[in-house]
Design a protein around this motif. Structure first.
Motif, PDB file in Angstrom:
ATOM      1  N   UNK A  41       0.801  -1.223   0.000  1.00 54.08           N
ATOM      2  CA  UNK A  41       0.000   0.000   0.000  1.00 54.08           C
ATOM      3  C   UNK A  41       0.837   1.277   0.000  1.00 54.08           C
ATOM      4  N   UNK A  42       1.913   1.325   0.786  1.00 53.89           N
ATOM      5  CA  UNK A  42       2.651   2.581   0.931  1.00 53.89           C
ATOM      6  C   UNK A  42       3.207   3.112  -0.390  1.00 53.89           C
ATOM      7  N   UNK A  43       3.878   2.275  -1.218  1.00 57.99           N
ATOM      8  CA  UNK A  43       4.332   2.809  -2.510  1.00 57.99           C
ATOM      9  C   UNK A  43       3.178   3.247  -3.409  1.00 57.99           C
ATOM     10  N   UNK A  44       2.053   2.503  -3.355  1.00 55.37           N
ATOM     11  CA  UNK A  44       0.900   2.891  -4.167  1.00 55.37           C
ATOM     12  C   UNK A  44       0.326   4.208  -3.665  1.00 55.37           C
ATOM     13  N   UNK A  45       0.204   4.343  -2.352  1.00 58.28           N
ATOM     14  CA  UNK A  45      -0.290   5.598  -1.772  1.00 58.28           C
ATOM     15  C   UNK A  45       0.613   6.757  -2.163  1.00 58.28           C
ATOM     16  N   UNK A  46       1.914   6.548  -2.067  1.00 50.57           N
ATOM     17  CA  UNK A  46       2.860   7.609  -2.409  1.00 50.57           C
ATOM     18  C   UNK A  46       2.710   8.007  -3.873  1.00 50.57           C
ATOM     19  N   UNK A  47       2.575   7.020  -4.752  1.00 55.39           N
ATOM     20  CA  UNK A  47       2.396   7.321  -6.173  1.00 55.39           C
ATOM     21  C   UNK A  47       1.099   8.071  -6.430  1.00 55.39           C
ATOM     22  N   UNK A  48       0.017   7.628  -5.784  1.00 59.25           N
ATOM     23  CA  UNK A  48      -1.269   8.297  -5.983  1.00 59.25           C
ATOM     24  C   UNK A  48      -1.222   9.712  -5.423  1.00 59.25           C
ATOM     25  N   UNK A  49      -0.548   9.886  -4.287  1.00 59.42           N
ATOM     26  CA  UNK A  49      -0.344  11.230  -3.757  1.00 59.42           C
ATOM     27  C   UNK A  49       0.369  12.117  -4.775  1.00 59.42           C
ATOM     28  N   UNK A  50       1.386  11.555  -5.395  1.00 60.24           N
ATOM     29  CA  UNK A  50       2.133  12.327  -6.400  1.00 60.24           C
ATOM     30  C   UNK A  50       1.247  12.686  -7.574  1.00 60.24           C
ATOM     31  N   UNK A  51       0.447  11.714  -8.037  1.00 59.99           N
ATOM     32  CA  UNK A  51      -0.423  11.985  -9.180  1.00 59.99           C
ATOM     33  C   UNK A  51      -1.533  12.961  -8.798  1.00 59.99           C
ATOM     34  N   UNK A  52      -2.092  12.803  -7.600  1.00 60.14           N
ATOM     35  CA  UNK A  52      -3.089  13.771  -7.149  1.00 60.14           C
ATOM     36  C   UNK A  52      -2.428  15.127  -6.928  1.00 60.14           C
ATOM     37  N   UNK A  53      -1.177  15.093  -6.491  1.00 60.29           N
ATOM     38  CA  UNK A  53      -0.432  16.329  -6.307  1.00 60.29           C
ATOM     39  C   UNK A  53      -0.310  17.117  -7.595  1.00 60.29           C
ATOM     40  N   UNK A 177       1.353  -3.984 -12.963  1.00 60.11           N
ATOM     41  CA  UNK A 177       2.461  -3.920 -12.010  1.00 60.11           C
ATOM     42  C   UNK A 177       1.986  -4.159 -10.581  1.00 60.11           C
ATOM     43  N   UNK A 178       0.834  -3.595 -10.224  1.00 61.51           N
ATOM     44  CA  UNK A 178       0.320  -3.750  -8.869  1.00 61.51           C
ATOM     45  C   UNK A 178      -0.004  -5.202  -8.554  1.00 61.51           C
ATOM     46  N   UNK A 179      -0.541  -5.931  -9.523  1.00 61.51           N
ATOM     47  CA  UNK A 179      -0.908  -7.326  -9.294  1.00 61.51           C
ATOM     48  C   UNK A 179       0.298  -8.161  -8.884  1.00 61.51           C
ATOM     49  N   UNK A 180       1.489  -7.758  -9.332  1.00 62.96           N
ATOM     50  CA  UNK A 180       2.721  -8.479  -9.004  1.00 62.96           C
ATOM     51  C   UNK A 180       3.471  -7.834  -7.843  1.00 62.96           C
ATOM     52  N   UNK A 181       2.834  -6.850  -7.203  1.00 67.26           N
ATOM     53  CA  UNK A 181       3.442  -6.095  -6.096  1.00 67.26           C
ATOM     54  C   UNK A 181       4.708  -5.354  -6.528  1.00 67.26           C
ATOM     55  N   UNK A 182       4.819  -5.037  -7.818  1.00 71.96           N
ATOM     56  CA  UNK A 182       5.939  -4.235  -8.304  1.00 71.96           C
ATOM     57  C   UNK A 182       5.539  -2.764  -8.221  1.00 71.96           C
ATOM     58  N   UNK A 183       5.476  -2.286  -6.992  1.00 67.04           N
ATOM     59  CA  UNK A 183       4.897  -0.968  -6.749  1.00 67.04           C
ATOM     60  C   UNK A 183       5.937   0.118  -6.492  1.00 67.04           C
ATOM     61  N   UNK A 184       7.151  -0.268  -6.145  1.00 69.09           N
ATOM     62  CA  UNK A 184       8.166   0.749  -5.866  1.00 69.09           C
ATOM     63  C   UNK A 184       8.493   1.579  -7.099  1.00 69.09           C
ATOM     64  N   UNK A 237      11.686  -4.898 -18.087  1.00 68.59           N
ATOM     65  CA  UNK A 237      11.983  -5.472 -16.778  1.00 68.59           C
ATOM     66  C   UNK A 237      10.890  -6.400 -16.233  1.00 68.59           C
ATOM     67  N   UNK A 238       9.904  -6.759 -17.045  1.00 67.29           N
ATOM     68  CA  UNK A 238       8.829  -7.646 -16.596  1.00 67.29           C
ATOM     69  C   UNK A 238       8.687  -8.819 -17.562  1.00 67.29           C
ATOM     70  N   UNK A 239       9.733  -9.588 -17.709  1.00 63.48           N
ATOM     71  CA  UNK A 239       9.776 -10.638 -18.719  1.00 63.48           C
ATOM     72  C   UNK A 239       8.800 -11.782 -18.428  1.00 63.48           C
ATOM     73  N   UNK A 240       8.477 -12.031 -17.150  1.00 61.70           N
ATOM     74  CA  UNK A 240       7.552 -13.121 -16.836  1.00 61.70           C
ATOM     75  C   UNK A 240       6.135 -12.825 -17.317  1.00 61.70           C
ATOM     76  N   UNK A 241       5.670 -11.609 -17.052  1.00 64.84           N
ATOM     77  CA  UNK A 241       4.305 -11.256 -17.418  1.00 64.84           C
ATOM     78  C   UNK A 241       4.171 -10.690 -18.816  1.00 64.84           C
ATOM     79  N   UNK A 242       5.266 -10.144 -19.366  1.00 72.03           N
ATOM     80  CA  UNK A 242       5.221  -9.517 -20.685  1.00 72.03           C
ATOM     81  C   UNK A 242       5.976 -10.373 -21.696  1.00 72.03           C
TER      82      UNK A 242
END
Length: 489
Positions: A41-53, A177-184, A237-242
């Motif tokens: 949640x924290x990286x997602x929250x930070x990203x959404x804060x930035x986008x809302x910012x 990206x979120x589904x794989x927890x690649x949120x940073x 950088x997402x060779x498994x899913x892409x």
């Protein structure tokens, strides 16, 4: 205890939690789930804060150009943009459900297919929604907004069309990206984008003197910068899913559209509900002050909401992953833990608003009249913050479990058959103005949240696992019966 209660995602251990019967077990589950939830949640929250910012900082810059300019941009962001944004975000939420469950079930190769399928659907949706941006001025006049504000808003709306056209690729890529927890990586992209956006606003609005045109141009560049950065990360950088572009993105696309529409209706009914407060406020006496004061409060509320929208995404990932792995207790306990913590955070934010309600408007405007108008709305803002701490979390559970259609029906009843008419009566018939409009709609949110909490308490999580397994069997490449798909979601 000698061993962990639950194996982590991606480990070989797929055991569910044992039933919690003692305080020690409950405490251990609480801390395990807290750690897992907030790591996502924290990286997602930070990203959404930035986008809302990006939106909030733009309002701050524009607000110092004048009250009319602030009203125009607020109308586009709160009415036209929110209408289109809500529908696009809802359509993209089908990707969140399916990617999360596929990742939990170990079918990672499907993530790229789902993402591309969502690109196609959302791009076609954006084309259908373009007239809303092109004809924003007459639409705003039709719903009763002042002509001078509507005309200026219409000009701004046309200029931000490129920003809108980035959303069909932005949303599905984020869900992938979120589904794989690649949120940073999402958080870092959001931070860089916000910093560059502030610089662009200063240069384009004040140095080059472009005014609202400069604000729109900054919007466009920032949004496409975020989108392209995410796409580059996925491809390299997402060779498994892409696994590259594939024609499978077009296979069984109508069944995917059906789930997307259910998601869109659910989220749109929530997003448009608060948007309607701005629209109704535009019909009150002294519409500029009414719209501006409400917009400032919504902006402050938005900062808090971004936390819980991030938690919404995180709990959706946790629930969908655990259901995909066949672990019903893990899904249930994660929900209980995050609902409790979200409510606690909401109470803290309520207290902060009540203490600062006489002061925070100075960030957005120098108008003393607006300062007083915003202060009068402080109590309603505080109550809204508590409700908005829980409601988005439950919506995240709905997305993770695929309950979108059920929540859509509840939203219609609570919001549009109860809350909106009550707000209209209090605001206009009882002459309570903005306070009446907002107060009535808060009652609708309270009713909806209460009903969802009851449903959540009575949920059979073992049945949810069975439905998820069936959904993965269907979407895993076997024959699809669309009617059956509708039943399973």
């Amino acid at each position: 205890m000698d061993a962990p209660l639950l194996g982590g995602a991606g480990t070989t251990e797929n055991k569910d939690y044992p039933a919690v019967k003692e305080w020690k077990e409950a405490r251990e589950v609480f801390w395990i789930e807290t750690k897992r939830m907030w790591e996502i949640a924290l990286p997602i929250v930070f990203n959404i804060w930035c986008q809302f910012g990006v939106n909030s900082v733009t309002n701050i810059f524009v607000g110092h150009l004048g009250d009319i300019e602030l009203s125009a941009v607020s109308l586009i962001n709160s009415v036209i943009g929110t209408f289109a944004f809500g529908f696009m975000l809802g359509m993209g939420s089908a990707t969140e459900t399916l990617c999360g469950q596929a990742y939990g079930a170990g079918q990672i190769h499907l993530l790229g297919v789902y993402m591309q399928r969502s690109w196609v659907i959302l791009f076609m949706t954006s084309i259908l929604l373009l007239p809303i941006y092109i004809f924003a001025a007459p639409i705003l006049k039709l719903i009763g907004q002042q002509a001078d504000i509507a005309d200026l808003a219409g000009s701004f709306s046309v200029l931000v069309i490129p920003q809108f056209l980035s959303l069909p690729f932005n949303f599905p890529t984020q869900k992938f990206l979120q589904a794989q927890s690649k949120v940073n990586v999402i958080a870092w992209i959001g931070l860089v984008a916000l910093i560059l956006h502030i610089g662009m606003l200063w240069v384009l609005i004040y140095v080059l003197g472009l005014g609202l045109t400069g604000a729109a141009l900054a919007f466009d560049i920032t949004s496409w910068g975020i989108t392209i950065s995410q796409l580059v990360y996925v491809v390299f950088w997402c060779k498994d899913g892409w696994n590259g572009l594939t024609w499978l993105a077009f296979k069984d696309i109508w069944a995917f559209v059906r789930l997307s529409l259910a998601s869109a209706v659910m989220l749109c009914l929530e997003v448009w509900y608060m948007m309607s407060v701005i629209v109704l406020a535009g019909h009150l006496n002294n519409a500029v002050i009414a719209v501006d004061s409400l917009s400032i409060c919504m902006n402050i509320n938005g900062w808090e909401s971004m936390i819980f929208i991030g938690v919404n995404a995180a709990v959706s990932v946790r629930v969908s992953n655990e259901l995909g792995l066949g672990r019903p207790r893990a899904a249930k306990y994660s929900v209980y833990v995050i609902v409790f913590q979200s409510l606690l955070l909401g109470i803290i934010f309520m207290a902060i608003v009540l203490v600062t309600k006489d002061y925070f408007a100075i960030i957005f405007t120098n108008s003393k009249v607006l300062h007083e108008a915003v202060s009068k709305l402080g109590f309603l803002l505080a109550v809204t913050m508590v409700l908005n701490s829980v409601q988005p979390v439950i919506s995240g559970v709905a997305v993770g479990g695929g309950w979108q259609a059920l929540v859509a029906y509840i939203n219609i009843g609570c919001y549009y058959l109860f809350g909106l008419p009550l707000g209209f009566i209090l605001g206009y018939t009882e002459n309570l103005g903005v306070e009446g409009l907002w107060g009535g709609m808060i009652c609708g949110i309270f009713l909806q949240t209460s009903m969802l909490l009851v449903i959540l308490y009575k949920t059979n999580w073992n049945k949810e696992v069975e439905q998820t397994s069936e959904r993965m069997r269907i979407w895993g490449g076997q024959d699809i019966n669309i009617d059956k798909m509708g039943d399973s979601t």
